[in-house]
Scaffold this active site. Sequence first.
Site, PDB file in Angstrom:
ATOM      1  CG  MET A 263      -4.915  -7.980   6.799  1.00 25.05           C
ATOM      2  SD  MET A 263      -6.434  -7.274   6.170  1.00 25.05           S
ATOM      3  CE  MET A 263      -6.969  -6.265   7.578  1.00 25.05           C
ATOM      4  CB  SER A 264       0.263  -9.115   2.817  1.00 26.63           C
ATOM      5  OG  SER A 264       1.030  -8.032   3.304  1.00 26.63           O
TER       6      SER A 264
ATOM      7  CE1 TYR B 256      -8.217  -8.298   0.892  1.00 28.06           C
ATOM      8  CE2 TYR B 256      -6.435  -8.456   2.482  1.00 28.06           C
ATOM      9  CZ  TYR B 256      -7.055  -7.808   1.438  1.00 28.06           C
ATOM     10  OH  TYR B 256      -6.502  -6.663   0.917  1.00 28.06           O
ATOM     11  CD  GLU B 257      -7.303  -9.926  -3.582  1.00 31.70           C
ATOM     12  OE1 GLU B 257      -7.771  -9.525  -4.645  1.00 31.70           O
ATOM     13  OE2 GLU B 257      -6.077 -10.023  -3.362  1.00 31.70           O
TER      14      GLU B 257
ATOM     15  CG  HIS C 163      -6.850  -1.876  -8.337  1.00 34.66           C
ATOM     16  ND1 HIS C 163      -8.095  -1.320  -8.406  1.00 34.66           N
ATOM     17  CD2 HIS C 163      -6.022  -0.879  -7.943  1.00 34.66           C
ATOM     18  CE1 HIS C 163      -8.033  -0.051  -8.065  1.00 34.66           C
ATOM     19  NE2 HIS C 163      -6.790   0.249  -7.777  1.00 34.66           N
TER      20      HIS C 163
ATOM     21  CB  ALA D  36      -0.083  -0.792   4.830  1.00 37.02           C
TER      22      ALA D  36
ATOM     23  CB  SER E 182      -0.884   0.040   1.251  1.00 42.09           C
ATOM     24  OG  SER E 182      -1.738  -1.053   1.256  1.00 42.09           O
TER      25      SER E 182
ATOM     26  CG  HIS F 253      -8.822   0.485   2.684  1.00 48.88           C
ATOM     27  ND1 HIS F 253      -7.651  -0.239   2.789  1.00 48.88           N
ATOM     28  CD2 HIS F 253      -8.898   0.896   1.404  1.00 48.88           C
ATOM     29  CE1 HIS F 253      -7.052  -0.258   1.613  1.00 48.88           C
ATOM     30  NE2 HIS F 253      -7.791   0.424   0.758  1.00 48.88           N
TER      31      HIS F 253
ATOM     32  CG  HIS G 111      -4.121  -8.961  -0.070  1.00 44.38           C
ATOM     33  ND1 HIS G 111      -4.187  -8.054  -1.099  1.00 44.38           N
ATOM     34  CD2 HIS G 111      -3.227  -8.476   0.824  1.00 44.38           C
ATOM     35  CE1 HIS G 111      -3.362  -7.054  -0.830  1.00 44.38           C
ATOM     36  NE2 HIS G 111      -2.769  -7.285   0.324  1.00 44.38           N
TER      37      HIS G 111
ATOM     38  CG  ASN H 131      -3.713   1.449  11.403  1.00 43.33           C
ATOM     39  OD1 ASN H 131      -3.352   1.033  10.301  1.00 43.33           O
ATOM     40  ND2 ASN H 131      -4.147   0.646  12.365  1.00 43.33           N
TER      41      ASN H 131
END
Length: 276
Positions: free
Chosen positions: A212-213, A86-87, A62, A114, A31, A248, A84, A236
């Site tokens: 998440m990666s 989660y996809e 994308h 990120a 990111s 996000h 990812h 964050n």
Amino acid sequence: MNALYETLTRHLTRIRQITDFTPKAAIVLGSGLGDYADTLRIAAQVPYSDIEGFPVSTVPGHDGCFIFGYIENVPVVCMKGRIHYYEGYKITDVVMPIRLMGLLGAEFLFLTNASGGINTAFRAGDLMLITDHISCFAPNPLIGPNIEELGTRFPDMSHVYDLRLQQILREAAAQQQIPLQEGVYAQLTGPSFETPAEIRMLRTLGCDAVGMSTAVEAIAARHMGMKVCGISCVCNLAAGMTAKPLTHEEVQEAADKAAPRFKQLVTESVRRFGEL
Ligand code: HPA
């Protein structure tokens, strides 16, 4: 032949129809770094959609691309658009591009991402050198018949993040006067952000940042002997550490703000890889 390896060799053959470029380093653009590839002296581009059967991002517009080119005369391949878990992809699909970049000749893998900061000394916008990871909340990408052509059944993970590359990243940051935190990255599957209780658990377990990666990609790369390093942009403070809910948009905004420093650090580090 192992079915996954057969798929990999088919993808490799397809890319070799397009370019004979041999990268020394592979870079995964997380990111905020998506447009980093614009700074390359570009030699070739291969959209994932040009490779039949290759996982493409589920986010419309994308679909992702391999970009081959030079950073300060070092031949690199950049992954613009990562896959990812989660996809909804299989974990072996998530690491497919990493394995492919290894088979294309990349000796080094530079992972970027990120994350949410768990360490209470971290601030949003900090860059963190990944010194180790906790991957066991995501499926291991090596589950299934071992691909003997790539590596051993039970690969050692004592030093996933190469000690020499870590030192190079520290030196590059110091030389560019870029403050660099260090710590352990935890990969959870997402896509929901963590709960405050999960963040307290992760802190107790010794995690400094969560995302998440990355960790599964690092495992696949180490399996095949690539030397790995990683930087996380702490976008964050993690759930429960501030009164604000996580979005996000907030993550994206912080990533964009840190991007100039992040890019400078990647460039300076990769330049040094050229001397190895
Ligand atoms: N949690 C998980 N992944 C993230 C976060 C977070 O707080 N921030 C950016 N990616």
